[in-house]
Write a protein that holds these residues in place. Sequence first.
Motif, PDB file in Angstrom:
ATOM      1  N   LYS A 163      -3.884  -6.046  12.517  1.00 62.87           N
ATOM      2  CA  LYS A 163      -3.129  -7.122  11.877  1.00 62.87           C
ATOM      3  C   LYS A 163      -2.642  -6.655  10.503  1.00 62.87           C
ATOM      4  O   LYS A 163      -3.321  -5.885   9.829  1.00 62.87           O
ATOM      5  N   GLN A 200      -7.419 -15.416   9.976  1.00 63.58           N
ATOM      6  CA  GLN A 200      -6.376 -14.415  10.185  1.00 63.58           C
ATOM      7  C   GLN A 200      -5.001 -15.034  10.472  1.00 63.58           C
ATOM      8  O   GLN A 200      -3.973 -14.447  10.145  1.00 63.58           O
ATOM      9  N   LEU A 236       2.521 -11.752  15.346  1.00 69.61           N
ATOM     10  CA  LEU A 236       1.284 -11.963  16.108  1.00 69.61           C
ATOM     11  C   LEU A 236       1.517 -12.960  17.236  1.00 69.61           C
ATOM     12  O   LEU A 236       0.833 -12.907  18.264  1.00 69.61           O
ATOM     13  N   GLY A 283       1.573  -7.842  13.321  1.00 69.63           N
ATOM     14  CA  GLY A 283       0.611  -6.829  13.738  1.00 69.63           C
ATOM     15  C   GLY A 283       1.345  -5.604  14.251  1.00 69.63           C
ATOM     16  O   GLY A 283       2.526  -5.667  14.607  1.00 69.63           O
ATOM     17  N   CYS A 336      -2.327 -13.406   8.169  1.00 68.24           N
ATOM     18  CA  CYS A 336      -1.500 -12.403   8.859  1.00 68.24           C
ATOM     19  C   CYS A 336      -0.505 -13.076   9.798  1.00 68.24           C
ATOM     20  O   CYS A 336      -0.892 -13.921  10.611  1.00 68.24           O
TER      21      CYS A 336
END
Length: 453
Positions: free
Chosen positions: A66, A91, A49, A98, A95
């Motif tokens: 994600k 997030q 990400l 992605g 995460c």
Amino acid sequence: MANKPSIPKGTRDFGPEEMAKRNYIFDTIKSVYALYGFQQIETPAMETLHTLMGKYGDEGDKLLFKVLNSGDYLKSVSDDELKERNTLKMQTKLCEKGLRYDLTVPFARYVVMHREELQLPFKRYQIQPVWRADRPQKGRYREFYQCDADVVGSDSLLNEVELMQIVDTVFTKLGVRVQIKINNRKILTGIAEVIGEKDKIVDITVAIDKLDKIGLENVNEELRADGISEDAIAKLQPIIKLEGTNEEKLAVIAEALKESETGLKGVEETRFILDMLKTSGLKNEIQLDLTLARGLNYYTGAIFEVKALDVQIGSITGGGRYDNLTGIFGMPGLSGVGISFGADRIYDVLNTLDLYPKESVQGTQLLFINFGEQETAYCLPIVAAARRTGIRTEMFPDKAKMKKQMSYANAKNIGFVALAGESEMKEGKVTLKNMTTGEQTLVTPEELIARVK
């Protein structure tokens, strides 16, 4: 009763015939890219990400798929944070990866990571799927393919000329009549300067890029809503409505932009590209379109868009020049130019116009009927010989009823069926049936191969 399986909205299955058609498109594009010295790379479906976020604007960030961290992904989230239910805040803890949103940002990351191994200018092409968490609708999918080609590490406008030749060659090979539209972001910047709205360049380009979709009056209304003055909108009208040959348009716009150094630079670049293309024998029309703006703001020079002439559909190819592709990853100053073919829209165009060559979507050409173990043993060397000559050949795997095997041949549009029973085996021959005409002929294995080929 078990629930019927399904796939996520915005994704599709492709059957054998559809895949044959798609591969025809991909193979055509690949062959042309290779002709011009482009080399293929691939990047992972997932990126960190850190690589993806902040590169597409706020709206783009929202459309990123994600991927939850593997294992106990909630271990770093407190009870208070869970109660707060702030998804955006959580997030970053849930995460780390992605799915890629496009091929451009992963390519920029690739160039920075592999800079020492690359010979500049680096000419790469990439044909892979991308994912966007968009609302699915007709012609808009959550998973779709992009077919990108870029040249980085060169400021030469000959790259733009070659990319236009690539576009022309691809669509000529596909049999699609197109119009190639060209403009330059420097010209658009110059227009914003001379109408007194230099700070509103993004609003102006976004609005006039919608001219084909919403019409002139609605474009003007959007400009007013963005705070563009009535005087500036009035000055913009003759530029938006400019007609004539490419040379005539350039002459008029050069005069209109004579007070803008940036605008005149854009005119000069556009004139060079168009002059070079005059001598290259393009099969399709190239048109200077001053309303062409392209949505992405990172374009800094020439911009391109391709429209199919015989089908009502949006742009089927686009691209342009950008000055700082790798700057987002801390390596400034590396210029590039690229194009992207819209494979899904090209697929729709070829379907609508029925332009697929018959051989591109054909599967098996020859089927051998299975009468039993002894007959199969007799046929297998002939099957192998046919395949060695390039004939797509099947041996039916089961000793099934003749009707079932012939139905299989019909369902798969197989052109020829070969039968070898006791009498054929005695003569060292095969009965060959043409499934189109119904004609049956007793032939040697060599004659069979010659007839099918």
